[in-house]
Scaffold this active site. Sequence first.
Site, PDB file in Angstrom:
ATOM      1  N   ASP A 179     -30.280  18.759 -21.700  1.00 44.11           N
ATOM      2  CA  ASP A 179     -30.838  19.705 -22.656  1.00 44.11           C
ATOM      3  C   ASP A 179     -29.598  20.270 -23.337  1.00 44.11           C
ATOM      4  OD1 ASP A 179     -31.517  22.158 -23.918  1.00 44.11           O
ATOM      5  OD2 ASP A 179     -33.427  22.072 -22.866  1.00 44.11           O
ATOM      6  N   HIS A 180     -29.329  19.851 -24.561  1.00 45.99           N
ATOM      7  CA  HIS A 180     -28.009  20.173 -25.116  1.00 45.99           C
ATOM      8  C   HIS A 180     -27.810  21.676 -25.295  1.00 45.99           C
ATOM      9  CE1 HIS A 180     -30.013  20.237 -29.065  1.00 45.99           C
ATOM     10  NE2 HIS A 180     -28.965  20.872 -29.524  1.00 45.99           N
ATOM     11  N   HIS A 242     -35.546  23.616 -24.752  1.00 48.11           N
ATOM     12  CA  HIS A 242     -34.460  24.546 -25.077  1.00 48.11           C
ATOM     13  C   HIS A 242     -34.839  26.010 -24.820  1.00 48.11           C
ATOM     14  CE1 HIS A 242     -32.915  20.961 -26.752  1.00 48.11           C
ATOM     15  NE2 HIS A 242     -33.419  21.063 -27.955  1.00 48.11           N
TER      16      HIS A 242
HETATM   17  C1  BG6 Z   1     -33.280  19.054 -30.983  1.00 45.69           C
HETATM   18  C2  BG6 Z   1     -34.594  18.985 -31.706  1.00 45.69           C
HETATM   19  O1  BG6 Z   1     -33.487  18.954 -29.599  1.00 45.69           O
HETATM   20  O2  BG6 Z   1     -32.641  20.287 -31.269  1.00 45.69           O
HETATM   21  C3  BG6 Z   1     -34.376  19.142 -33.194  1.00 45.69           C
HETATM   22  O3  BG6 Z   1     -35.224  17.737 -31.442  1.00 45.69           O
HETATM   23  C4  BG6 Z   1     -33.603  20.403 -33.485  1.00 45.69           C
HETATM   24  O4  BG6 Z   1     -35.626  19.164 -33.884  1.00 45.69           O
HETATM   25  C5  BG6 Z   1     -32.336  20.471 -32.633  1.00 45.69           C
HETATM   26  O5  BG6 Z   1     -33.261  20.393 -34.848  1.00 45.69           O
HETATM   27  C6  BG6 Z   1     -31.647  21.806 -32.790  1.00 45.69           C
HETATM   28  O6  BG6 Z   1     -30.404  21.753 -32.172  1.00 45.69           O
HETATM   29  P1  BG6 Z   1     -29.196  22.676 -32.662  1.00 45.69           P
HETATM   30  O7  BG6 Z   1     -28.111  22.405 -31.674  1.00 45.69           O
HETATM   31  O8  BG6 Z   1     -28.878  22.238 -34.060  1.00 45.69           O
HETATM   32  O9  BG6 Z   1     -29.718  24.061 -32.604  1.00 45.69           O
END
Ligand code: BG6
Length: 488
Positions: A179-180, A242
């Site tokens: 989960d980044h 997230h």
């Molecule tokens: C991803 C989603 O996991 O996270 C995307 O699939 C979203 O839809 C993205 O745009 C948002 O990531 P960050 O790091 O740009 O906030």
Amino acid sequence: MVARVIAVDPFDLVVFGATGDLAQRKLLPGLFYRWQAGQMPPEARIVGVARRKLTDEMFRTLARDSIAAHVAPADRDATAEEGFISRLRYVAADADADGGWPELAAMLADAPDRIRVFYLATGPDLFGPICDRVAAHGLVSDKARVVVEKPIGKSLASAKAVNDAVGRSFPEDRIYRIDHYLGKETVQNLMALRFANALFEPVWNAAHIDHVQITVGETLGVEGRAGYYDTAGALRDMVQNHILQLLCLTAMEPPTSLSADAVRDEKLKVLKALVPIAAENTVRGQYRAGASAGGPVRGYLEELGDHDSHTETFVALKAEIANWRWAGVPFFLRSGKRLPSRVSEIVIAFRPIPHSVFDGTAGPINANTLVMRLQPDESVKLLLMVKDPGPGGMRLTEQALNMSFAEAFGVRNPDAYERLLMDVVRGNQTLFMRRDEVEAAWRWVDPILEAWAASGEAPKHYTAGTWGPSAAIALIERSGRTWHEDGV
Ligand code: BG6
């Protein structure tokens, strides 16, 4: 200030889906940064695997292009870049066919005792077939591990199927579910703030906190991902993973250590304590044409080319956690595409003072607020009441104690993937989701999706460039609170 770098052990990283968007946009640039910082040992190898028939040289050209597109010129050292590129190899292989696999096996056989990472940057339908082939070719060595990306299922049942498919070949302690958001700097700062300071813990509960808000706003639309997005929607795409992870780190009990299971056990308890949510505490929206990111933009249905879609591009929820620490404290969650700004933050709204010693001339006394900003401009801000300077009466005003990480440390904030990739090599699962967490999150999300489907109602419209449908404002205002706006 220069960020401290601790080199990892030699490894082979096999990226399935190496010609795809994630590999090109995040993984290769992220690995390049780690190489340039001296964190990757010189013998590390990155093997790209995809269906397309490419030579090593063609894959290296793709990698050069991805670095040029995603790494700022000022951050690129030509010698480091060539060194990195020389570590790249390519094998054409298909999850559904035998070709290429013996070649991959022969390549890895050169270093049988090395850490081996299989990164599945592919659709989840390929996770099982790829893992089966990796196992069938004897590639699951003692030091092998696998990394998977969301979406892990579309529901509890399908998540279990994905987890079972990967689990056939890899034990749980060698499965890294990314989960980044957990790799973002401020998310880890949340743990530092809570557990490295004695100040907050005594007030981190229902007796002192009125409510919590978690917002993840984006200005982007669905871009080229409408095909995927329309089958997912904001609840599956952002909340199930997230936002619930952010909620867990905010609400969990202090773990006994930062070991992977100590942290994940505590997060799991929060997920299990989430109260099933009633339909009236949910709002879903879909954007219509408007203005966002500096210009006019089309509505979701035009972008999609399908005027019947009920997929939500915005969601707001009022969640509750049934335990001693949080009973009665609402957690307002919201996320959407095409909002006025790209802002992600966790807002802790404290209770008002119990009694005012000031007279009416002092002005209103706002309750204290702690704002942890994940992006952009990572910061921690504590809003306090202070005296308005100058002689005369005692007038009060709100001011922020503001710690901007860029100003305090002056270092480049690494992308979440850089940290997470190195954690996989190190074998540290703390920032990765365990199977039971993913499934517990689905257990809470599934009934919301079912209630929406059963209602047959379309999502409420909002104009691109606004903070979602007015029902999202009503959701929080019904309880006498209001969405946080950055005033000071
Ligand atoms: C991803 C989603 O996991 O996270 C995307 O699939 C979203 O839809 C993205 O745009 C948002 O990531 P960050 O790091 O740009 O906030």
